[in-house]
Structures are given as structure tokens and as C-alpha cells.
Design an enzyme around this catalytic site. Structure first.
Site, PDB file in Angstrom:
ATOM      1  N   GLU A 180       0.789  -1.307  -0.079  1.00  0.00           N
ATOM      2  CA  GLU A 180      -0.216  -0.153   0.166  1.00  0.00           C
ATOM      3  C   GLU A 180       0.766   1.176  -0.037  1.00  0.00           C
ATOM      4  OE1 GLU A 180      -3.107   2.397   2.097  1.00  0.00           O
ATOM      5  OE2 GLU A 180      -2.951   0.404   3.364  1.00  0.00           O
ATOM      6  N   LYS A 217      -2.925  -1.478  -3.100  1.00  0.00           N
ATOM      7  CA  LYS A 217      -3.924  -1.480  -2.741  1.00  0.00           C
ATOM      8  C   LYS A 217      -3.565   0.867  -3.362  1.00  0.00           C
ATOM      9  CE  LYS A 217      -6.552   0.372   1.717  1.00  0.00           C
ATOM     10  NZ  LYS A 217      -7.147  -0.403   3.278  1.00  0.00           N
TER      11      LYS A 217
END
Length: 299
Positions: A180, A217
Site C-alpha cells: 500500500e 492497495k
């Protein structure tokens, strides 16, 4: 060697529609999450009471009839939640065994100070022990967050290199990392930062072995379908989107424009539910939220 449960989870994440619920607010973000839920700081003293309160909130969400594996593919937990139980089972095992929702664990220790327009992750000295604990509870994957604030190539490359270096440690332990590198939605150079980030991600993805699977992400991009090359990459199991401060309606609208991306929303998921609601009101509010995010994730 992956457990049978972990193999079944891999099949589910590969094949089924749905989204990932981010229920992983940690120490710094928990007071705000509780405030939004209607639990004020005056209602608890110290971290232990605070974490007990947020576990009550998460338990109410996870045990709600609206929350199940038909629409919710997975849920990201904080380590404190992994150490607690839901209806007498470990939180991760309750998610999978009772709800057919794939458990993920947030493993990062927070962000370092900003440098070169980014915030790297702090060191994670106890990561191997944490991964062993996750495996013991049939956790499927992990999540770790860095932040990109400016279109600084040196900073962005450092973020992606760090994410993939730690990601390889996680894959070696038999878990699937959610990588992420969040681009701040308020960045004055958001589109330029996304272009640099995509190039850095693709370079790292292309260097992976065929059996090394990751998830990404990412912040919802300025340009629809901007991360299509990542979505289509053979080493990417799923690309999930963070809401990043957008309202649920805005996040859903942006998500629907990005084909193949699914939601992994936190605050946008719990928007509108509160401690003061009756169970019927709570379940109806959560059901509407889950349905809207599920529909936006289908595109």
C-alpha cells in the site's frame, strides 16, 4: 506450506466478487474511528479501555448479518484484534470459519518522518514472529502502508523498493502481502506522483518470480483505469482501492470508473453506523453501506 484454509482463501480471492473491509485502525487512528462511531474519549481511560471499545465496534460489524462472505471478500485486522476473540474464537478464525471472510493482518508499525516528499514505513524488527503468529491463526495475507505526498522520483522509488523488500519477506512466510503506497488525495502533484508510482510498481512486479503473488492497495487515481497494467499483471492477485478521505459516495463513484479495482475502505465503510443505533438500525445502515461498496467493486 500453506494450510488447506489458506488454499481455499486463495481460490476465493482469485475467483469471487466482493471487496475488502479495512478494520485495522491502530493506536493513532482509533480515537477518531471511535468518535465517528459515537464513542467519545470521555468514555474510556487509557489504551486498554480504548482497544476494548474499538473491539466492541468491530465485533458488532463482523457479527452483523449484513457482514458475510457473499459481498465481503476479506477484512484487514490490527494485531490487537488478532489477539482477541469473537464469540469464543480467535478473530481471524471467526472471520473465516463463521463468515467465510478472508483475514488479513496489518503488519506495519506506522510511518517514518517525511523525506523526499514521502513517508516510508518504520522498521519492523519483530516481523517474522508476527508472521508466524498470523500463520498459526490461518491469516491469509498482510497489509502495510507508506504515503506519497509529492511527485519526487527518489522518494517514490524508495517507498516501492521498501514495500517489495518487506513483501518478499512476507511471501517467504507463505502469506500474500497487500502493498500500500498511498498517494495523498490532497497532494498538489497527485497525477504526476501516480505516474511515477505506476512505473516503479511495474518495474518491481516484472522482477517477481511467477509464484510470487502480491496485492496492491492504491489511492483512487486522477485518471480512470490508470492502474490497468497493474490490474492485469500476472503477479497481482487483486488491486484494491483505499477511500483516502473521500466520502463513501465519492469513493464509490471513482471506484466504479476503475474497472477491475475493488474497494478496501475503512472510514467510508463505517460512515453512518453508530454505537447509539439499535441493532436493527445498525444492521440496516451497515447493509446499505456494504451493498453500495459491493456494487461499485463489481465494475
Amino acid at each position: 506450506m500453506a494450510s488447506q484454509a489458506q488454499r481455499d482463501m486463495l481460490d476465493k480471492v482469485k475467483q469471487q466478487n466482493g471487496f475488502i473491509a479495512a478494520l485495522d485502525q491502530s493506536g493513532g487512528s482509533t480515537p477518531k474511528a471511535l468518535r465517528l462511531y459515537g464513542v467519545m474519549e470521555s468514555e474510556y481511560n487509557g489504551d486498554e479501555e480504548m482497544f476494548a471499545k474499538v473491539h466492541e465496534m468491530r465485533t458488532r460489524i463482523i457479527t452483523s448479518p449484513a457482514f458475510n462472505g457473499e459481498r465481503v471478500l476479506g477484512a484487514i485486522l490490527f494485531e490487537n484484534t488478532l489477539d482477541r476473540t469473537i464469540k469464543g474464537k480467535s478473530s481471524a478464525q471467526f472471520l473465516w470459519q463463521d463468515k467465510q471472510v478472508v483475514p488479513f493482518l496489518k503488519v506495519d508499525k506506522g510511518l517514518a518522518d517525511e523525506s523526499n516528499g514521502v513517508q516510508l514505513m518504520k522498521d519492523m524488527p519483530g516481523l517474522d514472529e508476527l508472521l508466524a503468529k498470523a500463520n498459526a491463526q490461518d491469516v491469509f495475507g498482510t497489509k502495510m502502508r507508506s504515503v506519497v505526498k509529492l511527485a519526487n522520483a527518489e522518494g517514490i522509488n524508495a517507498v516501492v523498493e521498501q514495500q517489495f523488500a518487506v513483501g518478499k519477506q512476507i511471501m517467504a512466510a507463505g502469506l500474500v502481502p497487500i502493498i500500500e503506497p498511498e498517494v495523498d488525495i490532497h497532494s498538489p502533484e497527485k497525477a504526476q506522483a501516480e505516474a511515477l508510482l505506476r512505473d516503479a510498481l511495474m518495474a518491481q512486479l516484472d522482477a517477481l518470480q511467477p509464484d510470487q503473488l502480491v496485492m496492491l492497495k492504491l489511492t483512487l487515481p486522477e485518471q480512470a483505469n490508470f492502474y490497468k497494467s497493474c490490474v492485469d499483471h500476472p503477479n497481482v492477485l487483486k488491486v484494491v482501492a483505499l477511500s483516502g478521505g473521500y466520502s463513501r459516495d465519492d469513493a464509490n463513484a471513482k471506484l466504479a470508473e476503475n474497472h477491475g479495482m475493488i474497494a478496501s475502505f475503512s472510514r467510508a465503510l463505517t460512515e453512518g453506523v453508530s454505537a447509539q443505533q439499535s441493532d436493527d438500525e445498525f444492521n440496516a445502515s451497515l447493509d446499505a453501506a456494504i451493498e453500495s461498496i459491493y456494487q461499485a467493486s463489481l465494475t
